[in-house]
Write a protein that holds these residues in place. Structure first.
Motif, PDB file in Angstrom:
ATOM      1  N   TRP A   1      20.174  16.317  41.385  1.00 62.52           N
ATOM      2  CA  TRP A   1      21.245  15.308  41.304  1.00 62.52           C
ATOM      3  C   TRP A   1      20.803  14.013  42.000  1.00 62.52           C
TER       4      TRP A   1
ATOM      5  N   GLY B   1      22.891  10.915  42.484  1.00 63.23           N
ATOM      6  CA  GLY B   1      23.772  11.827  43.207  1.00 63.23           C
ATOM      7  C   GLY B   1      23.326  12.046  44.640  1.00 63.23           C
TER       8      GLY B   1
ATOM      9  N   ALA C   1      32.312  23.283  39.095  1.00 59.74           N
ATOM     10  CA  ALA C   1      31.938  21.907  39.412  1.00 59.74           C
ATOM     11  C   ALA C   1      31.822  21.808  40.927  1.00 59.74           C
ATOM     12  N   HIS C   2      30.604  21.777  41.412  1.00 58.35           N
ATOM     13  CA  HIS C   2      30.364  21.751  42.862  1.00 58.35           C
ATOM     14  C   HIS C   2      31.123  22.904  43.514  1.00 58.35           C
TER      15      HIS C   2
ATOM     16  N   SER D   1      26.900  17.602  34.004  1.00 56.53           N
ATOM     17  CA  SER D   1      26.504  16.417  34.751  1.00 56.53           C
ATOM     18  C   SER D   1      24.984  16.405  34.970  1.00 56.53           C
TER      19      SER D   1
ATOM     20  N   SER E   1      23.215  17.585  38.690  1.00 53.60           N
ATOM     21  CA  SER E   1      24.044  18.494  39.498  1.00 53.60           C
ATOM     22  C   SER E   1      24.499  19.704  38.701  1.00 53.60           C
TER      23      SER E   1
ATOM     24  N   THR F   1      32.287   9.981  33.492  1.00 52.49           N
ATOM     25  CA  THR F   1      31.763   9.929  34.851  1.00 52.49           C
ATOM     26  C   THR F   1      32.839  10.440  35.807  1.00 52.49           C
TER      27      THR F   1
ATOM     28  N   GLY G   1      31.925  12.597  42.562  1.00 52.68           N
ATOM     29  CA  GLY G   1      31.202  13.738  43.096  1.00 52.68           C
ATOM     30  C   GLY G   1      31.876  14.303  44.332  1.00 52.68           C
TER      31      GLY G   1
ATOM     32  N   ASP H   1      29.191  12.168  39.233  1.00 48.46           N
ATOM     33  CA  ASP H   1      28.632  13.042  38.207  1.00 48.46           C
ATOM     34  C   ASP H   1      28.652  12.296  36.885  1.00 48.46           C
TER      35      ASP H   1
ATOM     36  N   ALA I   1      28.356  12.815  33.199  1.00 51.10           N
ATOM     37  CA  ALA I   1      28.409  13.924  32.238  1.00 51.10           C
ATOM     38  C   ALA I   1      28.862  13.416  30.876  1.00 51.10           C
TER      39      ALA I   1
END
Lengths: 468, 216
Positions: A158, A163, A195-196, A222, A225, A234, A237, A250, A252
């Motif tokens: 990332w 990122g 997502a994270h 993304s 990441s 977008t 993050g 992110d 994506a």
């Protein structure tokens, strides 16, 4: 005489072997799962949309492991090393320690990576050309059929895409929640995209609002990441604690390679994880990538360890999907004593299967319980999957005495503890009388008195006992 | 010699066949504890029902059981106490039909002397109205009332007063009651209708049968 002895010897050997294998399977403890057919898994497999500048794609773990050393950090700075070439999915189980980790064998630059460090190494770059793969599970939780797809990327870079971080190894996930419709049919209700470190309504999406290609949910990945989103765009993050990371986004938007769906490249490996016999690599407690003292820069735990295990063990809770309560819990208690062996047991199995089919209205759950040989057991825990319940009924075998009274009481406890519906129905199929002194003998009168005591304590709404 | 060898082979094959038919073919979860007894199991069940709001019925299916035997008496009484039905199937007979009847909540044998209800079946989905079809004593006065609950929480919403009907000369009855899908102004609320069918007696304690139905 010689011939007689030989036959007897072979016979005894067979008897001993079969008896031994019986004891072994009794020792296992599992709920109602069955090796999953690929039909639902392939039907709802995600369509992954990568960005044009994405370096990686979801891939098979074998080729990754082939590039790695396995290290067990028993003494700081001097870890025990399993050399490249000896690290395989099967061998991970031999080093099942929380302080174990994988590291690219060619990775000599990973000393103290900081934000935006150029850390894409030769080993990760060599991953291109590996198999496009996912690792899928099928199981039931809180009223849903859960289809869970795990994706492994060799690298999170990332930091190279604006990122926050880079780290070796990356596990991401998409889950589809199906609700029963009756007659063996299921329909998708929700999907959840990792997502994270997010959870709840951030990751949960109504199926009706999702972009799909046929039955395949579209997942925008993304760049770097590999966080997953339902729409191209977008996104803000987030860090390892779920806090927004100002200035780190992110990206994506899609537009790169697509895997799966009507217009994408095909998945080359559709790996289905056997829930009854989890492979060693799934259970492995180590880190998939070299570890770092800097938060966010270590390789992640495997699927079972993501978000403290919530994504694996409790996807409904992790994504805060509304729990579905069935209307009716039916427990079939089947006499599996010796007198039922042969055609009678086969008829009983067929009768239970047809009863499951008959009551498959999408609102009923079933459990299959057995008794025989002075034992009581669960052949299939509560499930709303008629196919699965039917498959487990087929496994019933018969032997020994008839612990009828004991098993009736045990089944009542099981039904009220494990059934999730407000209405419970216990159905007892039996071909004889109670005859299990091992569990204590009771007269028929005593057995009925015991049953009355239990039933009289069933919590009935007050109004059912009075006059209107 | 040859006879002995054949005998040994047959015995062996029999033993192997028996083992194959009795051994569990796959993993299962044993729920018996080594020290379990009927008494401990009863205590476990009692504690479980006391800690549960689940409404339970027990139905029994006697398979290849001699009529009038102790075994049959046991199963009949179990169903009676469990407010369910007792169903019979002979070996080679239609066991599937008996099991399906039990599974779909038929109460073909009267529960605690209450009216026999042939339709609807316990657990069925209700339409806007429901036909109640059954049988009781000739010309008996039958009262029907409905208690409505939220299906998800079991919260009682309303007790709908009963209607009285006289059964026919042969004991048959056939009534129509309202089971609306939308209740009390709340849409998308799944309901459970607990339908009480009781034979009226001067002390209002006549035998009763309860059927549960659900809205879509």
């Amino acid at each position: 005489m010689q011939t007689t002895k030989r036959y007897l010897f072979i016979g005894l050997l067979l008897v001993v072997l079969l008896a031994g294998s019986s004891a072994m399977v009794y020792a296992n403890t599992v709920g109602c799962t069955e090796a999953a057919p690929a039909s639902l898994i392939t039907k709802y497999e995600p369509a992954i949309k990568l960005t044009p500048n994405e370096s990686y794609h979801p891939q098979d773990i074998d080729s990754y492991l082939g590039q790695c050393e396995l290290k067990v950090d028993e003494t700081f700075g001097n870890p025990t090393k399993i050399p490249q070439g000896q690290v395989t999915a099967a061998s991970l189980g031999q080093h099942d320690q929380t302080n174990a980790y994988l590291q690219f064998a060619d990775d000599t630059n990973w000393v103290a990576p900081g934000p935006n460090t150029t850390s894409v190494n030769a080993a990760a770059a060599a991953m291109t050309g590996t198999k496009r793969a996912y690792y899928a599970r099928e199981f039931e939780q809180k009223g849903y059929k859960v289809l869970q797809y795990w994706f492994f990327y060799p690298m999170n870079d990332w930091g190279e895409h604006g990122g926050f971080n880079n780290h070796e190894g990356d596990w991401e996930m998409t889950t589809v929640f199906l609700q029963p419709q009756g007659n063996g049919q299921w329909e998708p209700a929700y999907a959840a995209y990792s997502a994270h470190h997010e959870g709840g309504d951030f990751v949960r999406h109504d199926w009706s609002a999702l972009q799909t290609e046929g039955d395949h949910p579209v997942v925008y990945v993304s760049a770097g990441s590999h966080a997953n989103y339902p729409q191209g765009g977008t996104y803000q993050g987030a860090d390892w604690s779920g806090q927004d990371l100002a200035g780190y986004n992110d990206k994506a938007a899609g537009g790169g390679t697509q895997i799966g769906g009507a217009s994408g490249q095909t998945w080359e490996q559709r790996n289905v994880i056997d829930e009854e016999n989890l492979p060693d690599w799934v259970k492995w407690k180590g880190q998939w990538g070299v570890t770092s003292n800097m938060p966010g820069f270590s390789g992640p735990p495997g699927p079972m360890g993501r978000e403290g295990g919530d994504m694996w063990n409790d996807p409904v809770g992790w994504a805060q999907v509304p729990e579905r309560i069935p209307a009716l819990s039916i427990a079939f208690l089947v006499d599996c004593s010796g007198s039922m062996a042969g055609n009678k047991l086969e008829a009983a199995k067929a009768a239970v299967k047809s009863s499951v089919t008959k009551t498959d209205d999408g609102l009923t759950e079933w459990a299959v319980l057995g008794f025989g040989g002075c034992q009581f057991w669960e052949e299939c825990g509560f499930s709303q999957d008629a196919r699965l319940a039917g498959a487990r009924v087929s496994r019933l075998g018969a032997s020994g005495d008839t612990p009828l009274t004991y098993s009736t009481y045990k089944a009542l406890a099981y039904l009220t503890k494990s059934g999730r519906a407000p209405l419970g129905r216990l159905i007892i199929l039996c071909d004889g009388q109670d005859n299990c002194p091992e569990r204590g003998s009771t007269t028929q009168e005593e057995a009925m008195e015991g049953l009355k005591t239990i039933i009289n304590n069933v919590q009935m709404p007050q109004s059912t006992r009075g006059n209107p | 010699m040859k006879v002995k060898a054949t005998y040994a082979l047959i015995t062996t094959l029999f033993a192997v066949t028996w083992l194959l038919s009795t051994r569990p073919t796959e993993a299962r979860r044993m729920l018996s504890e080594p020290n379990d007894t009927v008494e401990t199991a009863q205590a476990e069940a009692l504690a479980a029902v006391q800690n549960s709001s689940m409404q339970i019925t027990i139905s029994t299916v006697g398979f290849d059981i001699p009529p009038g035997s102790e075994a049959e008496q046991y199963l009949k009484e179990t169903a009676l106490i469990g407010n369910g039905g007792y169903f019979v199937a002979a070996e080679g007979g239609d066991l599937a039909a008996a099991m399906q009847a039990a599974a779909t909540g038929q109460v073909a044998v009267a529960t605690q002397g209450g009216p026999v209800i042939t339709s609807p079946r316990d657990g069925e989905i209700a339409g806007p109205a429901t036909e109640i079809i059954g049988h009781t004593d000739p010309e008996a006065l039958v009262v029907i009332w409905t208690v409505t609950f939220r299906a998800d929480t079991n919260e009682e919403l309303r007790n709908v007063p009963g209607i009285r009907h006289r059964a026919q000369e042969n004991g048959d009855f056939h009534f129509r009651i309202a089971t609306p899908r939308v209740a009390f102004g709340q849409r998308d609320l799944r309901l459970r209708y607990e339908i009480h069918i009781r034979v009226e007696t001067p002390d209002y304690k006549g035998p009763e049968t309860i059927i549960n139905m659900y809205s879509k």
